[in-house]
Design a protein around this motif. Sequence first.
Motif, PDB file in Angstrom:
ATOM      1  N   SER A 108     -11.725 -14.295  33.551  1.00  0.00           N
ATOM      2  CA  SER A 108     -11.488 -15.607  34.162  1.00  0.00           C
ATOM      3  C   SER A 108     -10.813 -16.584  33.192  1.00  0.00           C
ATOM      4  O   SER A 108      -9.954 -17.381  33.617  1.00  0.00           O
ATOM      5  CB  SER A 108     -12.799 -16.192  34.684  1.00  0.00           C
ATOM      6  OG  SER A 108     -13.778 -16.244  33.650  1.00  0.00           O
ATOM      7  N   ASP A 109     -11.157 -16.553  31.913  1.00  0.00           N
ATOM      8  CA  ASP A 109     -10.532 -17.461  30.949  1.00  0.00           C
ATOM      9  C   ASP A 109      -9.045 -17.159  30.815  1.00  0.00           C
ATOM     10  O   ASP A 109      -8.210 -18.082  30.785  1.00  0.00           O
ATOM     11  CB  ASP A 109     -11.210 -17.337  29.585  1.00  0.00           C
ATOM     12  CG  ASP A 109     -12.610 -17.935  29.570  1.00  0.00           C
ATOM     13  OD1 ASP A 109     -12.903 -18.765  30.463  1.00  0.00           O
ATOM     14  OD2 ASP A 109     -13.399 -17.576  28.684  1.00  0.00           O
ATOM     15  N   GLU A 110      -8.718 -15.874  30.716  1.00  0.00           N
ATOM     16  CA  GLU A 110      -7.310 -15.479  30.603  1.00  0.00           C
ATOM     17  C   GLU A 110      -6.526 -15.908  31.841  1.00  0.00           C
ATOM     18  O   GLU A 110      -5.392 -16.410  31.740  1.00  0.00           O
ATOM     19  CB  GLU A 110      -7.194 -13.962  30.414  1.00  0.00           C
ATOM     20  CG  GLU A 110      -7.708 -13.446  29.084  1.00  0.00           C
ATOM     21  CD  GLU A 110      -9.185 -13.108  29.115  1.00  0.00           C
ATOM     22  OE1 GLU A 110      -9.892 -13.592  30.039  1.00  0.00           O
ATOM     23  OE2 GLU A 110      -9.636 -12.355  28.228  1.00  0.00           O
ATOM     24  N   LYS A 111      -7.126 -15.715  33.008  1.00  0.00           N
ATOM     25  CA  LYS A 111      -6.452 -16.090  34.250  1.00  0.00           C
ATOM     26  C   LYS A 111      -6.204 -17.585  34.333  1.00  0.00           C
ATOM     27  O   LYS A 111      -5.155 -18.032  34.815  1.00  0.00           O
ATOM     28  CB  LYS A 111      -7.269 -15.610  35.453  1.00  0.00           C
ATOM     29  CG  LYS A 111      -7.298 -14.099  35.610  1.00  0.00           C
ATOM     30  CD  LYS A 111      -8.227 -13.666  36.728  1.00  0.00           C
ATOM     31  CE  LYS A 111      -8.260 -12.147  36.846  1.00  0.00           C
ATOM     32  NZ  LYS A 111      -9.209 -11.688  37.884  1.00  0.00           N
ATOM     33  N   ALA A 116      -2.336 -21.926  34.280  1.00  0.00           N
ATOM     34  CA  ALA A 116      -1.898 -23.228  33.792  1.00  0.00           C
ATOM     35  C   ALA A 116      -0.466 -23.152  33.261  1.00  0.00           C
ATOM     36  O   ALA A 116       0.354 -24.048  33.504  1.00  0.00           O
ATOM     37  CB  ALA A 116      -2.846 -23.733  32.713  1.00  0.00           C
ATOM     38  N   MET A 117      -0.147 -22.083  32.529  1.00  0.00           N
ATOM     39  CA  MET A 117       1.209 -21.916  32.011  1.00  0.00           C
ATOM     40  C   MET A 117       2.203 -21.724  33.154  1.00  0.00           C
ATOM     41  O   MET A 117       3.299 -22.309  33.151  1.00  0.00           O
ATOM     42  CB  MET A 117       1.257 -20.721  31.058  1.00  0.00           C
ATOM     43  CG  MET A 117       2.674 -20.338  30.597  1.00  0.00           C
ATOM     44  SD  MET A 117       3.571 -21.723  29.819  1.00  0.00           S
ATOM     45  CE  MET A 117       2.632 -21.894  28.287  1.00  0.00           C
ATOM     46  N   ALA A 140      -2.535 -22.075  42.067  1.00  0.00           N
ATOM     47  CA  ALA A 140      -2.741 -23.009  43.184  1.00  0.00           C
ATOM     48  C   ALA A 140      -3.608 -24.188  42.760  1.00  0.00           C
ATOM     49  O   ALA A 140      -3.373 -25.333  43.186  1.00  0.00           O
ATOM     50  CB  ALA A 140      -3.374 -22.269  44.358  1.00  0.00           C
ATOM     51  N   ARG A 141      -4.599 -23.939  41.925  1.00  0.00           N
ATOM     52  CA  ARG A 141      -5.485 -25.007  41.478  1.00  0.00           C
ATOM     53  C   ARG A 141      -4.773 -26.012  40.580  1.00  0.00           C
ATOM     54  O   ARG A 141      -5.226 -27.151  40.443  1.00  0.00           O
ATOM     55  CB  ARG A 141      -6.685 -24.409  40.755  1.00  0.00           C
ATOM     56  CG  ARG A 141      -7.632 -23.662  41.688  1.00  0.00           C
ATOM     57  CD  ARG A 141      -8.669 -22.852  40.942  1.00  0.00           C
ATOM     58  NE  ARG A 141      -9.631 -22.264  41.884  1.00  0.00           N
ATOM     59  CZ  ARG A 141     -10.459 -21.265  41.580  1.00  0.00           C
ATOM     60  NH1 ARG A 141     -10.461 -20.744  40.346  1.00  0.00           N
ATOM     61  NH2 ARG A 141     -11.286 -20.792  42.485  1.00  0.00           N
ATOM     62  N   GLN A 142      -3.659 -25.588  39.979  1.00  0.00           N
ATOM     63  CA  GLN A 142      -2.956 -26.437  39.016  1.00  0.00           C
ATOM     64  C   GLN A 142      -1.813 -27.248  39.634  1.00  0.00           C
ATOM     65  O   GLN A 142      -1.278 -28.138  38.979  1.00  0.00           O
ATOM     66  CB  GLN A 142      -2.376 -25.558  37.897  1.00  0.00           C
ATOM     67  CG  GLN A 142      -3.406 -24.818  37.064  1.00  0.00           C
ATOM     68  CD  GLN A 142      -4.131 -25.727  36.083  1.00  0.00           C
ATOM     69  OE1 GLN A 142      -3.601 -26.768  35.694  1.00  0.00           O
ATOM     70  NE2 GLN A 142      -5.338 -25.360  35.695  1.00  0.00           N
ATOM     71  N   ILE A 143      -1.427 -26.936  40.855  1.00  0.00           N
ATOM     72  CA  ILE A 143      -0.197 -27.534  41.407  1.00  0.00           C
ATOM     73  C   ILE A 143      -0.454 -28.516  42.548  1.00  0.00           C
ATOM     74  O   ILE A 143       0.486 -28.947  43.214  1.00  0.00           O
ATOM     75  CB  ILE A 143       0.762 -26.430  41.904  1.00  0.00           C
ATOM     76  CG1 ILE A 143       0.104 -25.609  43.030  1.00  0.00           C
ATOM     77  CG2 ILE A 143       1.198 -25.541  40.749  1.00  0.00           C
ATOM     78  CD1 ILE A 143       1.046 -24.599  43.679  1.00  0.00           C
ATOM     79  N   LYS A 144      -1.683 -28.902  42.747  1.00  0.00           N
ATOM     80  CA  LYS A 144      -2.022 -29.710  43.925  1.00  0.00           C
ATOM     81  C   LYS A 144      -1.359 -31.086  43.946  1.00  0.00           C
ATOM     82  O   LYS A 144      -1.200 -31.684  45.012  1.00  0.00           O
ATOM     83  CB  LYS A 144      -3.539 -29.874  44.014  1.00  0.00           C
ATOM     84  CG  LYS A 144      -4.277 -28.573  44.298  1.00  0.00           C
ATOM     85  CD  LYS A 144      -5.767 -28.814  44.453  1.00  0.00           C
ATOM     86  CE  LYS A 144      -6.500 -27.543  44.775  1.00  0.00           C
ATOM     87  NZ  LYS A 144      -7.959 -27.764  44.977  1.00  0.00           N
ATOM     88  N   LYS A 145      -0.973 -31.589  42.788  1.00  0.00           N
ATOM     89  CA  LYS A 145      -0.403 -32.935  42.732  1.00  0.00           C
ATOM     90  C   LYS A 145       1.105 -32.926  42.516  1.00  0.00           C
ATOM     91  O   LYS A 145       1.693 -33.981  42.276  1.00  0.00           O
ATOM     92  CB  LYS A 145      -1.091 -33.746  41.640  1.00  0.00           C
ATOM     93  CG  LYS A 145      -2.570 -33.989  41.920  1.00  0.00           C
ATOM     94  CD  LYS A 145      -3.213 -34.847  40.856  1.00  0.00           C
ATOM     95  CE  LYS A 145      -4.689 -35.093  41.158  1.00  0.00           C
ATOM     96  NZ  LYS A 145      -5.337 -35.949  40.115  1.00  0.00           N
ATOM     97  N   LYS A 146       1.733 -31.767  42.590  1.00  0.00           N
ATOM     98  CA  LYS A 146       3.185 -31.709  42.425  1.00  0.00           C
ATOM     99  C   LYS A 146       3.847 -32.162  43.730  1.00  0.00           C
ATOM    100  O   LYS A 146       3.667 -31.534  44.769  1.00  0.00           O
ATOM    101  CB  LYS A 146       3.630 -30.293  42.065  1.00  0.00           C
ATOM    102  CG  LYS A 146       3.381 -29.920  40.609  1.00  0.00           C
ATOM    103  CD  LYS A 146       3.984 -28.578  40.274  1.00  0.00           C
ATOM    104  CE  LYS A 146       3.799 -28.247  38.805  1.00  0.00           C
ATOM    105  NZ  LYS A 146       4.682 -29.045  37.934  1.00  0.00           N
ATOM    106  N   ILE A 262       4.038 -13.442  32.327  1.00  0.00           N
ATOM    107  CA  ILE A 262       3.076 -14.318  31.657  1.00  0.00           C
ATOM    108  C   ILE A 262       1.768 -13.546  31.512  1.00  0.00           C
ATOM    109  O   ILE A 262       1.185 -13.099  32.503  1.00  0.00           O
ATOM    110  CB  ILE A 262       2.833 -15.616  32.439  1.00  0.00           C
ATOM    111  CG1 ILE A 262       4.149 -16.315  32.770  1.00  0.00           C
ATOM    112  CG2 ILE A 262       1.929 -16.552  31.630  1.00  0.00           C
ATOM    113  CD1 ILE A 262       3.980 -17.574  33.609  1.00  0.00           C
ATOM    114  N   SER A 263       1.316 -13.397  30.259  1.00  0.00           N
ATOM    115  CA  SER A 263       0.079 -12.658  29.993  1.00  0.00           C
ATOM    116  C   SER A 263      -0.656 -13.362  28.857  1.00  0.00           C
ATOM    117  O   SER A 263      -0.246 -14.436  28.399  1.00  0.00           O
ATOM    118  CB  SER A 263       0.381 -11.195  29.644  1.00  0.00           C
ATOM    119  OG  SER A 263      -0.812 -10.432  29.607  1.00  0.00           O
ATOM    120  N   ASN A 264      -1.749 -12.759  28.407  1.00  0.00           N
ATOM    121  CA  ASN A 264      -2.516 -13.359  27.320  1.00  0.00           C
ATOM    122  C   ASN A 264      -2.156 -12.723  25.977  1.00  0.00           C
ATOM    123  O   ASN A 264      -1.537 -11.663  25.916  1.00  0.00           O
ATOM    124  CB  ASN A 264      -4.019 -13.256  27.588  1.00  0.00           C
ATOM    125  CG  ASN A 264      -4.484 -11.861  27.894  1.00  0.00           C
ATOM    126  OD1 ASN A 264      -4.098 -11.297  28.920  1.00  0.00           O
ATOM    127  ND2 ASN A 264      -5.301 -11.280  27.030  1.00  0.00           N
TER     128      ASN A 264
END
Length: 285
Positions: A108-111, A116-117, A140-146, A262-264
Motif C-alpha cells: 500500500s505504501d508503494e502504491k 501521487a507521482m 483517483a484519490r490524488q486528482i479530485k481537485k484538478k 512508474i514504480s518504486n
Amino acid sequence: MIKDSSIVDDPEEGSALEPATGGSAAETPLDGMMAEERRTQILQIIRSAGRVRVNGLATRFNTSAVTIRSDLNELHQRGLVLRSHGGAVLPETILRESPVHERLKTHSDEKRRIGAMAATLIDNGETIILDSGTTTLEIARQIKKKPGLQVITNGVNIAAELLDARDVQVFIVGGTVRGESASISGHFAEQMFEQFSADKLFLSGAGCDLDFGVSGANLEETMVNRAMIRIAREIILVADSSKFSKRSMSRIALFSQIDTVISNTSLDEEVQEKLRAIGCNLILV
C-alpha cells in the motif's frame, strides 16, 4: 510442484514438452480469439483441479489431442502451467488473481507513492483513462481537485472514489461487473471505449514480464485494457516492483508499447536497465 503418475494417460504423446506454436500460420483473428478463450477455460480447470489430462480436455472441448497439446504448451511457455507427459499441472509459482479487497492491503505504501507521482503527470483539462487497479485507485484519490479533468474508467472502485470530485467529469463504461476486480468487462465495454479518445492511459496489470509484456488474469478484462490502449495517445504503466518478472494469463501490451513506467525504488536494477533499453521513460519513487 505436483507429481502424480496418474496424469500420464496419453501413450501416443511424444516429448513431454513440445514447441509451442501458438496456433497455425493460417489461423484467423477469430480462430485466435477462440483459442485464447479455450486456454483461459483450461487454465481455470487446472487452477480448480490442480492437474488436467490431454484426452479429458480433448473430449471436453470436442477438439483434437494435438490442439490441446498446443494449448498446454502455450500456457507452459507463458509460465502459467507446468507441462507434463499426458497433461499439465499447476506450478506453485503461478500468479493468480487476488480479490480486490486483498490487493488493497498489499504494497500500500508503494502504491500511494506511485499514485501521487502519476497524478503530477496529469494536466488540468486532460482526458485520462484509469483502469480498475488498486494503484490507479491511488491516482483517483490524488486528482479530485484538478479542474476540467475528464476520467474514463472501467473501474467501479475508481468511479466510486471520484463521486465527490466536483471538478472531475467521470465516464464509466457499461458491461459485466466482475466482483473480484471491481471492474466492468465484456464486448459492450470494449465498444464504448472505441467511442472515446484520451490523452493518457494509466495502466496497472497483474504481471509485468519484460519478455511477455504486461498481462492480466482475466481474458475479457485484458481485451478491455487493449481497447484502452488503442484510444490513448500516451501509455503509462503504474506497477510496484512486486509485479515484475511475473506473468499472468493474457497479454495486455508489450513493453515496446509503454511510454512511461512508474514504480518504486526497490525495482531490480537489471529490470531498470532493460526498461530503459526498450525505450521506456522510467520514474522511480
